[in-house]
Enzyme design. Structure first.
Site, mmCIF file in Angstrom:
data_model
loop_
_atom_site.group_PDB
_atom_site.id
_atom_site.type_symbol
_atom_site.label_atom_id
_atom_site.label_comp_id
_atom_site.label_asym_id
_atom_site.label_seq_id
_atom_site.Cartn_x
_atom_site.Cartn_y
_atom_site.Cartn_z
ATOM 1 N N THR A 62 -50.647 20.205 -22.254
ATOM 2 C CA THR A 62 -51.363 20.336 -20.740
ATOM 3 C C THR A 62 -52.082 19.326 -20.276
ATOM 4 O O THR A 62 -52.169 18.769 -19.176
ATOM 5 C CB THR A 62 -52.257 21.552 -20.908
ATOM 6 O OG1 THR A 62 -51.419 22.797 -21.504
ATOM 7 C CG2 THR A 62 -52.696 21.948 -19.529
ATOM 8 N N ARG A 199 -45.773 27.094 -21.395
ATOM 9 C CA ARG A 199 -45.840 27.017 -22.813
ATOM 10 C C ARG A 199 -44.445 26.328 -23.159
ATOM 11 O O ARG A 199 -43.553 27.227 -23.524
ATOM 12 C CB ARG A 199 -46.048 28.170 -23.709
ATOM 13 C CG ARG A 199 -47.646 28.724 -23.183
ATOM 14 C CD ARG A 199 -48.467 28.003 -22.824
ATOM 15 N NE ARG A 199 -49.045 26.920 -23.751
ATOM 16 C CZ ARG A 199 -49.398 25.570 -23.177
ATOM 17 N NH1 ARG A 199 -49.658 25.237 -22.080
ATOM 18 N NH2 ARG A 199 -49.824 24.677 -24.223
ATOM 19 N N ASP A 227 -47.499 11.679 -26.530
ATOM 20 C CA ASP A 227 -47.842 13.059 -27.104
ATOM 21 C C ASP A 227 -46.879 13.306 -28.070
ATOM 22 O O ASP A 227 -45.714 13.043 -28.019
ATOM 23 C CB ASP A 227 -47.948 14.027 -26.120
ATOM 24 C CG ASP A 227 -48.020 15.307 -26.182
ATOM 25 O OD1 ASP A 227 -48.840 15.545 -27.519
ATOM 26 O OD2 ASP A 227 -47.548 16.120 -25.332
ATOM 27 N N GLN A 231 -47.300 21.120 -34.524
ATOM 28 C CA GLN A 231 -47.048 21.766 -35.753
ATOM 29 C C GLN A 231 -46.701 20.957 -36.833
ATOM 30 O O GLN A 231 -46.635 19.834 -36.821
ATOM 31 C CB GLN A 231 -45.888 22.845 -35.309
ATOM 32 C CG GLN A 231 -46.240 24.032 -34.534
ATOM 33 C CD GLN A 231 -44.880 24.888 -34.095
ATOM 34 O OE1 GLN A 231 -43.996 24.618 -33.658
ATOM 35 N NE2 GLN A 231 -45.130 26.184 -34.890
#
Length: 392
Positions: A62, A199, A227, A231
């Site tokens: 974001t 998302r 970026d 995970q």
């Protein structure tokens, strides 16, 4: 005889001339290429590399999208439209999580009756849950949006949503549920806000070049922001980016102190963030790298902390509330901030402690706050450059 020799020499010279011109042209092209490489190399030296790290769902992506909106030209209409299936998928996935969660609570909870849907809504729930299991989701029509709206308003689903922290319910749920009719328009084009809420799990590495002062590269420092997926299975891709980094921007979602990981439901999200931050701090290649810690999702944190005690998280078990309302929110935030500060200094070896370390309170969805934060980041990094150059 002599005239014949001269004539032949003339022919030879005339044949060689084009080759000489070709050679000259090739040399000029080579020189131009070398000049361009030199210019690009010089320009690269002035571009500072920023690495955006953090666990999954920390808000990194974001922040990345905000940078594109704030300091570049934003998203073209084609890019905006590409988010339509993403947003529709988010809606179907969320409905499935909530419906399946209500069934689980109805079977296992002591007060199971409040999680039981009406017969009519059960049928809708089964249909939508099946859709949410697919790899290809249907476009969101007005009819489907109405069914989702009906299911969302069912008291059992609302009770389930209260316990969203026990499920993997995304933060975008309320926003999308309140905008179902608009999102199901036949000519729907996602807005900037829709894109920010959408998302998509980051896989691999994405980058963007920008200047917080403006698009004119001469008006301020130029940064290249990377970026990467947060995970666990994505983190192996981080290592090759660690060299030559000016600053690490580490995102920590402080509202997730009562939630567990998507990939490991036995692990608290804040405890995962703590371990990850500790690991990143100890990397030898970051000896002189600035650390900018974004304590993110403050908007969700300030609402949650008045209902759910910080002490539910093992790291915050010694927290003692002192008040209520805004004063309590500030007290809780300062406690969390201090925990991260302590971790930073505990995890920094003696030769690392003099590197720049700053903490910023952030809400990735708040454009004005993100813009203000990056202006502060820019000032911090430009000041560091001047100190290193001996100008301060």
């Amino acid at each position: 005889m002599l005239s014949s020799v001269i004539e032949n020499m003339g022919l030879l010279c005339s044949r060689q001339r084009p080759h000489s011109e070709a050679d000259a042209e090739e040399s000029a092209q080579a020189a131009e290429i070398e000049r361009q490489i030199a210019l690009e190399t010089k320009a690269e030296k002035h571009i500072q590399k920023l690495l955006l790290l953090g666990a999954a769902e920390s808000g990194k992506s974001t922040i990345f999208k905000q940078i594109k909106f704030l300091f570049q030209s934003g998203f073209a209409e084609a890019e905006l439209r590409s988010y339509t299936p993403v947003i529709h998928a988010n809606i179907y996935q969320t409905v499935k999580i909530l419906y399946d969660g209500s069934k689980e609570f109805a079977q296992n909870d002591e007060d199971s009756s409040k999680y039981v849907l009406s017969l009519e809504n059960k049928e809708i729930g089964e249909k939508l849950s099946e859709m949410g299991s697919r790899l290809d989701y249907p476009p969101l029509t007005k009819e489907l949006a109405k069914e989702i709206e009906t299911l969302w308003k069912d008291p059992a689903i609302q009770e389930t949503y209260v316990r969203a922290n026990e499920l993997q319910v995304p933060d975008c749920t309320l926003y999308f549920m309140e905008n179902l009719q608009r999102l199901s328009d036949a000519d729907y084009v996602p807005t900037k806000e829709d894109v920010l809420y959408a998302r998509v799990r980051t896989t691999g590495v994405v980058e963007i070049q920008f200047s917080p002062v403006g698009e004119n590269k001469k008006s301020g420092q130029v940064y290249r922001l990377f970026d990467v997926g947060g995970q666990r299975n994505e983190r192996r891709k981080w290592i090759h980016l660690f060299e030559g980094v000016t600053a690490v921007i580490f995102c920590a979602a402080i509202s997730e102190y009562d939630q567990v990981l998507f990939e490991d439901e036995s692990k608290n999200r804040i405890m995962e963030t703590k371990g990850l931050f500790d690991w990143v701090l100890k990397q030898q290649c970051f000896e002189k790298t600035c650390f900018l810690l974004f304590l993110n999702k403050f908007d969700l944190f300030e609402k949650k902390v008045l209902k759910v005690p910080l002490s539910v998280c093992e790291w915050f078990k010694d927290y003692q509330p002192i008040s209520s309302g805004k004063q309590e929110v500030e007290h809780a935030y300062e406690f969390v901030k201090k925990k991260f500060e302590e971790l930073y200094f505990q995890s920094s070896t003696p030769n690392h402690v003099d590197r720049i370390f700053k903490i910023y309170r952030t809400t990735a969805l708040d454009q004005k706050l993100v813009k203000k934060t990056f202006k502060l980041v820019d000032e911090t990094l430009r000041r560091r450059s001047l100190i290193e150059a001996g100008l301060l």
